[in-house]
Design an enzyme around this catalytic site. Structure first.
Site, PDB file in Angstrom:
ATOM      1  N   CYS A  72       0.809  -1.223   0.000  1.00  0.00           N
ATOM      2  CA  CYS A  72       0.000   0.000   0.000  1.00  0.00           C
ATOM      3  C   CYS A  72       0.841   1.272   0.000  1.00  0.00           C
ATOM      4  O   CYS A  72       0.322   2.357  -0.257  1.00  0.00           O
ATOM      5  CB  CYS A  72      -0.943   0.009   1.203  1.00  0.00           C
ATOM      6  SG  CYS A  72      -2.034  -1.409   1.222  1.00  0.00           S
ATOM      7  N   ASN A  77     -10.298  -0.049   0.190  1.00  0.00           N
ATOM      8  CA  ASN A  77      -8.832   0.039   0.161  1.00  0.00           C
ATOM      9  C   ASN A  77      -8.327  -0.625  -1.126  1.00  0.00           C
ATOM     10  O   ASN A  77      -8.446  -1.831  -1.287  1.00  0.00           O
ATOM     11  CB  ASN A  77      -8.293  -0.675   1.402  1.00  0.00           C
ATOM     12  CG  ASN A  77      -6.777  -0.706   1.463  1.00  0.00           C
ATOM     13  OD1 ASN A  77      -6.099  -0.439   0.472  1.00  0.00           O
ATOM     14  ND2 ASN A  77      -6.260  -1.039   2.635  1.00  0.00           N
ATOM     15  N   HIS A 101      -3.374   7.301   2.122  1.00  0.00           N
ATOM     16  CA  HIS A 101      -3.826   5.993   1.653  1.00  0.00           C
ATOM     17  C   HIS A 101      -5.183   5.706   2.305  1.00  0.00           C
ATOM     18  O   HIS A 101      -5.369   5.928   3.498  1.00  0.00           O
ATOM     19  CB  HIS A 101      -2.789   4.933   2.042  1.00  0.00           C
ATOM     20  CG  HIS A 101      -3.269   3.531   1.868  1.00  0.00           C
ATOM     21  ND1 HIS A 101      -3.873   3.099   0.708  1.00  0.00           N
ATOM     22  CD2 HIS A 101      -3.244   2.463   2.710  1.00  0.00           C
ATOM     23  CE1 HIS A 101      -4.192   1.826   0.855  1.00  0.00           C
ATOM     24  NE2 HIS A 101      -3.833   1.419   2.050  1.00  0.00           N
TER      25      HIS A 101
HETATM   26  O1  UT7 Z   1      -3.776  -1.217   3.481  1.00  0.00           O
HETATM   27  C1  UT7 Z   1      -3.427  -2.147   4.472  1.00  0.00           C
HETATM   28  C2  UT7 Z   1      -3.649  -1.511   5.744  1.00  0.00           C
HETATM   29  N1  UT7 Z   1      -4.791  -2.064   6.419  1.00  0.00           N
HETATM   30  C3  UT7 Z   1      -5.405  -1.355   7.352  1.00  0.00           C
HETATM   31  O2  UT7 Z   1      -5.055  -0.214   7.547  1.00  0.00           O
HETATM   32  C4  UT7 Z   1      -6.481  -1.986   8.200  1.00  0.00           C
HETATM   33  C5  UT7 Z   1      -6.416  -1.413   9.573  1.00  0.00           C
HETATM   34  N2  UT7 Z   1      -7.389  -2.004  10.498  1.00  0.00           N
HETATM   35  C6  UT7 Z   1      -8.699  -1.772  10.390  1.00  0.00           C
HETATM   36  O3  UT7 Z   1      -9.136  -1.034   9.519  1.00  0.00           O
HETATM   37  C7  UT7 Z   1      -9.611  -2.357  11.446  1.00  0.00           C
HETATM   38  O4  UT7 Z   1      -8.836  -2.931  12.472  1.00  0.00           O
HETATM   39  C8  UT7 Z   1     -10.589  -3.419  10.891  1.00  0.00           C
HETATM   40  C9  UT7 Z   1     -11.617  -2.727  10.014  1.00  0.00           C
HETATM   41  C10 UT7 Z   1      -9.833  -4.465  10.104  1.00  0.00           C
HETATM   42  C11 UT7 Z   1     -11.326  -4.097  12.048  1.00  0.00           C
HETATM   43  O5  UT7 Z   1     -11.976  -3.136  12.844  1.00  0.00           O
HETATM   44  P1  UT7 Z   1     -11.805  -3.151  14.424  1.00  0.00           P
HETATM   45  O6  UT7 Z   1     -12.594  -2.041  14.920  1.00  0.00           O
HETATM   46  O7  UT7 Z   1     -10.328  -3.147  14.730  1.00  0.00           O
HETATM   47  O8  UT7 Z   1     -12.485  -4.508  14.795  1.00  0.00           O
HETATM   48  P2  UT7 Z   1     -11.891  -5.742  15.621  1.00  0.00           P
HETATM   49  O9  UT7 Z   1     -10.958  -6.527  14.783  1.00  0.00           O
HETATM   50  O10 UT7 Z   1     -11.408  -5.267  16.947  1.00  0.00           O
HETATM   51  O11 UT7 Z   1     -13.201  -6.569  15.867  1.00  0.00           O
HETATM   52  C12 UT7 Z   1     -14.269  -6.079  16.675  1.00  0.00           C
HETATM   53  C13 UT7 Z   1     -15.445  -7.001  16.536  1.00  0.00           C
HETATM   54  C14 UT7 Z   1     -15.081  -8.475  16.679  1.00  0.00           C
HETATM   55  O12 UT7 Z   1     -16.148  -9.107  17.350  1.00  0.00           O
HETATM   56  P3  UT7 Z   1     -16.032  -9.479  18.901  1.00  0.00           P
HETATM   57  O13 UT7 Z   1     -14.836 -10.366  19.002  1.00  0.00           O
HETATM   58  O14 UT7 Z   1     -15.842  -8.148  19.579  1.00  0.00           O
HETATM   59  O15 UT7 Z   1     -17.323 -10.123  19.166  1.00  0.00           O
HETATM   60  C15 UT7 Z   1     -15.031  -8.953  15.248  1.00  0.00           C
HETATM   61  O16 UT7 Z   1     -15.288 -10.316  15.140  1.00  0.00           O
HETATM   62  O17 UT7 Z   1     -16.019  -6.854  15.232  1.00  0.00           O
HETATM   63  C16 UT7 Z   1     -16.127  -8.155  14.634  1.00  0.00           C
HETATM   64  N3  UT7 Z   1     -16.005  -7.997  13.193  1.00  0.00           N
HETATM   65  C17 UT7 Z   1     -17.059  -7.754  12.397  1.00  0.00           C
HETATM   66  N4  UT7 Z   1     -18.363  -7.626  12.650  1.00  0.00           N
HETATM   67  C18 UT7 Z   1     -19.177  -7.380  11.615  1.00  0.00           C
HETATM   68  C19 UT7 Z   1     -14.888  -8.036  12.437  1.00  0.00           C
HETATM   69  N5  UT7 Z   1     -15.194  -7.846  11.144  1.00  0.00           N
HETATM   70  C20 UT7 Z   1     -16.538  -7.665  11.101  1.00  0.00           C
HETATM   71  C21 UT7 Z   1     -17.444  -7.412  10.052  1.00  0.00           C
HETATM   72  N6  UT7 Z   1     -18.755  -7.276  10.359  1.00  0.00           N
HETATM   73  N7  UT7 Z   1     -17.056  -7.303   8.768  1.00  0.00           N
END
Ligand code: UT7
Length: 323
Positions: free
Chosen positions: A116, A280, A250
């Site tokens: 990226c 992204n 980005h």
């Molecule tokens: O270009 C490469 C660079 N990449 C990035 O910059 C990505 C950076 N990271 C992110 O954008 C975020 O961390 C994500 C969007 C990937 C995830 O968001 P988050 O707020 O960090 O969520 P999390 O991983 O802490 O998950 C929170 C909850 C979890 O459920 P529990 O364990 O709290 O019950 C996940 O299972 O959200 C759940 N979850 C979802 N729920 C509904 C994860 N993905 C989803 C989804 N829909 N798509």
């Protein structure tokens, strides 16, 4: 010419290309356990373009031709084509070699893999050729068909990414200034394993060739990267946030950009965002944003713009350009 007498470049024109197929959050809710509400709030994506037939090379060519037209440069005038991708259909030939042939150019061409952050690497690499007076016109293009690298059963990744390409034509000028590059190597946070092959001698376990990412670690890395890189560029250039017309980050997560903008204390309106429409698109995200801004008439000659990127490697980078 820059003040040091070393030739640099200016961006002469931009172009982009995205697949026709629009996939909404509701469409994804039919594939995995997710919702429009979760994706909109946690990531900021409303829809993304997902290839049905368009290849990374198809999109790169369309973006390249648009950038050439926008800049008034003919393919045969190009001295160098640099492409960035992590998701092309072939490892060999490179995307840039395929683009070279299809658009009717006859210059040197090679690809760069810096995930990226790659658009910043394209500009920095091109700057070296301008400094050595080896080139007068350069095409840079980031193109990604990330949909082929996604595990479409993993809601943690498949809702984030999209396909597309963005390009720019560079010509001799004085529009490229300070830049900063950081690499924190390691595969623990973001990893895309490659096809392992059919070697009868292979010992080990083949990993699925899908994007694997520790979202929270990437998130923290990204916010820190934008904040420290933008600060570095401002301090090194003797500028303040007020002097900057636009910051083009980005597009990985709206909340990453929100947090970085807040910590930097720079006017939020200066941060360009289109993640809601494309998700992204890795190396394509910054040139797609630049092309949209260019065609909307948002960019004025003399505007100082900071580009800032981060991603797999891990790596992060930023640069200052004058439009
Ligand atoms: O270009 C490469 C660079 N990449 C990035 O910059 C990505 C950076 N990271 C992110 O954008 C975020 O961390 C994500 C969007 C990937 C995830 O968001 P988050 O707020 O960090 O969520 P999390 O991983 O802490 O998950 C929170 C909850 C979890 O459920 P529990 O364990 O709290 O019950 C996940 O299972 O959200 C759940 N979850 C979802 N729920 C509904 C994860 N993905 C989803 C989804 N829909 N798509």
């Amino acid at each position: 010419m820059s003040m040091s007498g070393i030739m640099s470049f200016s961006i002469l024109g931009t172009g982009m290309s995205v697949p026709e197929n629009i996939v909404t959050n509701d469409d994804l809710s039919k594939l995995v356990e997710t919702s429009d509400e979760w994706i909109s709030q946690r990531v900021g994506v409303k829809e993304r373009r997902i290839s049905t037939t368009e290849t990374a090379v198809d999109m790169a060519c369309e973006a390249a031709l648009a950038a050439l037209e926008n800049s008034g440069v003919k393919p045969e005038e190009l001295d160098l084509i640099l492409a960035a991708t992590i998701s092309s259909e072939t490892i060999c030939p490179s995307v840039s070699c395929m683009v070279q042939k299809r658009i009717g150019a006859n210059c040197m061409a090679y690809d760069i893999n810096a995930a990226c952050s790659a658009f910043l690497y394209l500009l920095e690499t091109a700057a070296g050729y301008f400094a050595r007076n080896k080139v007068k016109k350069v095409l840079v293009v980031g193109t990604e068909r990330l949909s082929k690298l996604l595990d479409w059963t993993d809601r943690g990744t498949c809702v984030i990414f999209g396909d597309g390409a963005g390009a720019a034509v560079l010509g001799e000028g004085s529009g490229y200034h300070d830049s900063v590059f950081t690499v924190v190597g390691g595969d623990e946070v973001i990893k895309i394993p490659n096809y392992i092959g059919d070697s009868p001698f292979f010992k080990g376990e083949a990993e699925p060739p899908h994007i694997r990412m520790n979202g929270q670690e990437t998130f923290k890395y990204a916010v820190n990267a934008i904040v420290s890189d933008v600060r570095h560029i401002l301090v090194n250039s003797g500028l303040s946030g007020e002097d900057i017309a636009h910051i083009v980050p980005h597009q990985a997560n709206k909340r990453i950009i929100d947090s970085a903008a807040k910590r930097l204390g720079i006017d939020y309106e200066k941060f360009y965002m289109n993640i809601d429409r494309y998700g992204n698109t890795s190396s394509a995200s910054i040139p797609i944003a630049l092309d949209e801004m260019n065609r909307k008439g948002m960019l004025k000659r003399g505007d100082k713009i900071i580009l800032t990127a981060f991603g797999g490697g891990l790596s992060n980078a930023a640069c200052l350009i004058t439009w």
